[in-house]
Design an enzyme around this catalytic site. Structure first.
Site, PDB file in Angstrom:
ATOM      1  N   PRO A  63       7.003 -14.942  17.911  1.00 60.11           N
ATOM      2  CA  PRO A  63       6.203 -16.140  17.707  1.00 60.11           C
ATOM      3  C   PRO A  63       4.926 -15.918  16.909  1.00 60.11           C
ATOM      4  CG  PRO A  63       6.125 -15.408  20.006  1.00 60.11           C
ATOM      5  CD  PRO A  63       7.200 -14.623  19.331  1.00 60.11           C
ATOM      6  N   ASN A  64       4.683 -16.883  16.049  1.00 61.86           N
ATOM      7  CA  ASN A  64       3.466 -16.988  15.230  1.00 61.86           C
ATOM      8  C   ASN A  64       3.404 -15.986  14.083  1.00 61.86           C
ATOM      9  OD1 ASN A  64       2.249 -19.162  16.704  1.00 61.86           O
ATOM     10  ND2 ASN A  64       1.934 -17.716  18.362  1.00 61.86           N
ATOM     11  N   ARG A 118      -4.365 -16.543   8.730  1.00 60.90           N
ATOM     12  CA  ARG A 118      -5.517 -16.507   9.647  1.00 60.90           C
ATOM     13  C   ARG A 118      -5.668 -15.106  10.213  1.00 60.90           C
ATOM     14  NH1 ARG A 118      -4.947 -19.989  14.410  1.00 60.90           N
ATOM     15  NH2 ARG A 118      -7.003 -19.153  14.786  1.00 60.90           N
ATOM     16  N   TYR A 139      -4.745  -8.835  11.483  1.00 61.85           N
ATOM     17  CA  TYR A 139      -3.355  -8.688  11.041  1.00 61.85           C
ATOM     18  C   TYR A 139      -3.189  -8.417   9.547  1.00 61.85           C
ATOM     19  CZ  TYR A 139      -2.509 -10.616  15.679  1.00 61.85           C
ATOM     20  OH  TYR A 139      -2.497 -10.822  17.037  1.00 61.85           O
ATOM     21  N   ASN A 175       9.309  -6.780  16.250  1.00 59.22           N
ATOM     22  CA  ASN A 175       7.948  -7.134  16.621  1.00 59.22           C
ATOM     23  C   ASN A 175       8.074  -8.444  17.398  1.00 59.22           C
ATOM     24  OD1 ASN A 175       5.319  -7.916  16.948  1.00 59.22           O
ATOM     25  ND2 ASN A 175       4.730  -7.666  14.800  1.00 59.22           N
ATOM     26  N   ALA A 210       3.735 -12.040  20.917  1.00 59.86           N
ATOM     27  CA  ALA A 210       3.172 -12.163  22.270  1.00 59.86           C
ATOM     28  C   ALA A 210       4.237 -12.000  23.357  1.00 59.86           C
ATOM     29  CB  ALA A 210       2.466 -13.498  22.408  1.00 59.86           C
ATOM     30  N   HIS A 220       4.441  -8.899  25.681  1.00 66.86           N
ATOM     31  CA  HIS A 220       3.649  -8.716  26.897  1.00 66.86           C
ATOM     32  C   HIS A 220       4.116  -9.585  28.059  1.00 66.86           C
ATOM     33  CE1 HIS A 220       1.278  -6.920  23.773  1.00 66.86           C
ATOM     34  NE2 HIS A 220       1.049  -8.093  23.214  1.00 66.86           N
ATOM     35  N   ASP A 270      15.683  -7.244  28.876  1.00 65.48           N
ATOM     36  CA  ASP A 270      17.066  -7.158  29.371  1.00 65.48           C
ATOM     37  C   ASP A 270      18.063  -7.214  28.208  1.00 65.48           C
ATOM     38  OD1 ASP A 270      16.181  -6.961  31.965  1.00 65.48           O
ATOM     39  OD2 ASP A 270      16.582  -9.056  32.477  1.00 65.48           O
ATOM     40  N   GLU A 293      10.197  -0.463  18.073  1.00 67.76           N
ATOM     41  CA  GLU A 293       9.203  -1.530  18.320  1.00 67.76           C
ATOM     42  C   GLU A 293       8.044  -1.363  17.339  1.00 67.76           C
ATOM     43  OE1 GLU A 293       7.650  -1.385  22.301  1.00 67.76           O
ATOM     44  OE2 GLU A 293       6.247  -3.046  21.942  1.00 67.76           O
ATOM     45  N   HIS A 319       4.248  -3.090  15.899  1.00 67.94           N
ATOM     46  CA  HIS A 319       3.153  -4.067  15.950  1.00 67.94           C
ATOM     47  C   HIS A 319       2.198  -3.782  14.808  1.00 67.94           C
ATOM     48  CE1 HIS A 319       4.471  -5.620  19.752  1.00 67.94           C
ATOM     49  NE2 HIS A 319       4.698  -4.373  20.103  1.00 67.94           N
ATOM     50  N   LEU A 320       1.698  -4.850  14.232  1.00 66.95           N
ATOM     51  CA  LEU A 320       0.750  -4.702  13.123  1.00 66.95           C
ATOM     52  C   LEU A 320      -0.561  -4.098  13.611  1.00 66.95           C
ATOM     53  CD1 LEU A 320       1.552  -8.263  11.959  1.00 66.95           C
ATOM     54  CD2 LEU A 320       1.817  -6.296  10.438  1.00 66.95           C
ATOM     55  N   SER A 321      -1.044  -4.623  14.733  1.00 75.60           N
ATOM     56  CA  SER A 321      -2.348  -4.199  15.249  1.00 75.60           C
ATOM     57  C   SER A 321      -2.173  -3.046  16.242  1.00 75.60           C
ATOM     58  CB  SER A 321      -3.035  -5.389  15.935  1.00 75.60           C
ATOM     59  OG  SER A 321      -2.249  -5.862  17.017  1.00 75.60           O
ATOM     60  N   ARG A 332      -7.163  -3.463  21.778  1.00 73.87           N
ATOM     61  CA  ARG A 332      -7.348  -4.908  21.968  1.00 73.87           C
ATOM     62  C   ARG A 332      -7.456  -5.250  23.464  1.00 73.87           C
ATOM     63  NH1 ARG A 332      -3.482  -8.255  18.306  1.00 73.87           N
ATOM     64  NH2 ARG A 332      -5.120  -9.779  18.763  1.00 73.87           N
ATOM     65  N   ARG A 386      -2.748  -6.823  26.298  1.00 76.29           N
ATOM     66  CA  ARG A 386      -1.850  -6.375  25.206  1.00 76.29           C
ATOM     67  C   ARG A 386      -1.478  -4.896  25.341  1.00 76.29           C
ATOM     68  NH1 ARG A 386      -2.158 -10.795  21.469  1.00 76.29           N
ATOM     69  NH2 ARG A 386      -4.194 -11.748  21.572  1.00 76.29           N
TER      70      ARG A 386
HETATM   71  O1  CA2 Z   1       0.077  -6.688  16.398  1.00 80.60           O
HETATM   72  C1  CA2 Z   1       1.143  -7.302  16.452  1.00 80.60           C
HETATM   73  O2  CA2 Z   1       2.032  -7.184  15.614  1.00 80.60           O
HETATM   74  C2  CA2 Z   1       1.375  -8.323  17.579  1.00 80.60           C
HETATM   75  O3  CA2 Z   1       2.747  -8.248  17.963  1.00 80.60           O
HETATM   76  C3  CA2 Z   1       1.069  -9.692  16.995  1.00 80.60           C
HETATM   77  C4  CA2 Z   1       1.147 -10.817  18.031  1.00 80.60           C
HETATM   78  C5  CA2 Z   1       0.305 -10.462  19.259  1.00 80.60           C
HETATM   79  O4  CA2 Z   1       0.470 -11.454  20.256  1.00 80.60           O
HETATM   80  C6  CA2 Z   1       0.676  -9.106  19.845  1.00 80.60           C
HETATM   81  O5  CA2 Z   1      -0.163  -8.837  20.933  1.00 80.60           O
HETATM   82  C7  CA2 Z   1       0.524  -8.037  18.808  1.00 80.60           C
HETATM   83  C8  CA2 Z   1       0.595 -12.115  17.453  1.00 80.60           C
HETATM   84  C9  CA2 Z   1       1.215 -12.546  16.171  1.00 80.60           C
HETATM   85  C10 CA2 Z   1       0.481 -13.778  15.701  1.00 80.60           C
HETATM   86  O6  CA2 Z   1       0.064 -13.559  14.390  1.00 80.60           O
HETATM   87  C11 CA2 Z   1      -0.787 -14.454  13.828  1.00 80.60           C
HETATM   88  C12 CA2 Z   1      -1.101 -14.207  12.510  1.00 80.60           C
HETATM   89  C13 CA2 Z   1      -1.950 -15.067  11.862  1.00 80.60           C
HETATM   90  C14 CA2 Z   1      -2.484 -16.173  12.521  1.00 80.60           C
HETATM   91  C15 CA2 Z   1      -2.155 -16.396  13.837  1.00 80.60           C
HETATM   92  C16 CA2 Z   1      -1.295 -15.536  14.491  1.00 80.60           C
END
Ligand code: CA2
Length: 145
Positions: free
Chosen positions: A11-12, A19, A24, A75, A78, A81, A88, A99, A101-103, A108, A112
């Protein structure tokens, strides 16, 4: 046979580049898809790159991957978590799972720091931005050869 790698984004992640660039980066999901396609082609692999905002759709795709892919890079956003359902589904896949993750999750918020996905994964790459997805392909080199 050419290996097929399923790349799943949760998601997202479709909002990447629009943003929160300080967390990110400025790279969009389409940019990541292009970067990965280049790297996969250099390895002689094919990619199936997908994004969904829906947990059940991600579960359906993971189940599809059980029969139809050679590895999964995920990836889960959210859902990382929160989602026992994704854990499963991944546990039912007898293929290498990486797995990504960008961040850097561990720099954080504490919520997370825990991932439901990691126990099902061969390894975790986080904190390297878009490059992490290409590193995940690199990580599959020995595993798929
Ligand atoms: O660091 C990552 O790749 C995450 O999977 C990104 C998720 C976050 O919930 C994880 O804790 C770590 C969030 C992705 C949402 O990305 C956005 C990018 C731009 C604007 C809004 C959300």
């Amino acid at each position: 046979m050419t290996a097929l790698i399923l790349v799943l984004n949760g998601p997202n992640l479709n909002l990447l580049g629009t943003r929160e660039p300080e967390i990110y980066g400025k790279t969009t999901l389409d940019d990541i898809h292009l970067l990965m396609n280049k790297s996969a082609a250099a390895h002689g692999w094919r990619l199936d790159f997908r994004q969904s905002n829906h947990e059940g759709e991600l579960v359906d795709w993971i189940q599809w991957g059980r029969e139809n892919t050679d590895a999964i890079i995920i990836n889960a956003g959210a859902y990382t978590h929160t989602s026992v359902a994704i854990l499963d589904a991944l546990r039912a896949v007898d293929k290498p799972i990486i797995e990504v993750h960008l961040s850097n999750l561990f720099q954080r918020e504490t919520f997370r720091h825990h991932s439901y996905i990691t126990p099902a994964a061969l390894g975790l790459i986080c904190g390297f931005g878009a490059r992490g997805y290409v590193l995940a392909l690199e990580a599959l080199t020995d595993v798929l050869s």
